[in-house]
Write a protein that holds these residues in place. Structure first.
Motif: not given
Length: 119
Positions: A103-110
């Protein structure tokens, strides 16, 4: 009565230390005098009853040199059918689980974690 007990105590050997032998033996003169958890020996002095399990599942009671409860004979895999042999190998050596996609940080909704941030 008191005179008799004084006369008997005078006859005891420990009342006269010079009459005691130079070496006094311990009460426990066996091989277990220092064993705490188990006996540390390679050979046992007797045979112990065990249950021998053969490869076909039958059992035989016999006497063995080590204190065990059950002794199982190894299974000869060359006599097994191919399907059962592969099933046993799969159980003996399970495959490692495959790693999923990282899982990369681009796919996480902050914005979902915004409430945990300190202001």
């Amino acid at each position: 009565m008191a005179a008799a007990s004084r006369a008997l105590s005078a006859l005891r050997l420990d009342a006269f230390p010079s009459l005691l032998p130079a070496f006094t033996a311990s009460v426990r003169l066996n091989s277990n005098r220092t064993a705490i958890s188990h006996l540390h020996r390679q050979l046992y002095g007797r045979l112990y009853p065990i249950l021998l399990v053969k490869t076909d599942g039958s059992t035989v009671r016999l006497r063995y040199k080590e204190p065990k409860r059950i002794l199982m004979l190894p299974l000869d895999s060359s006599t097994l059918p191919e399907a059962e042999r592969k099933a046993r190998l799969r159980r003996q050596f399970p495959s490692r689980p495959k790693a999923g996609p990282e899982e990369t940080f681009e796919s996480i909704d902050l914005t979902t974690y915004k409430r945990f941030w300190k202001k």
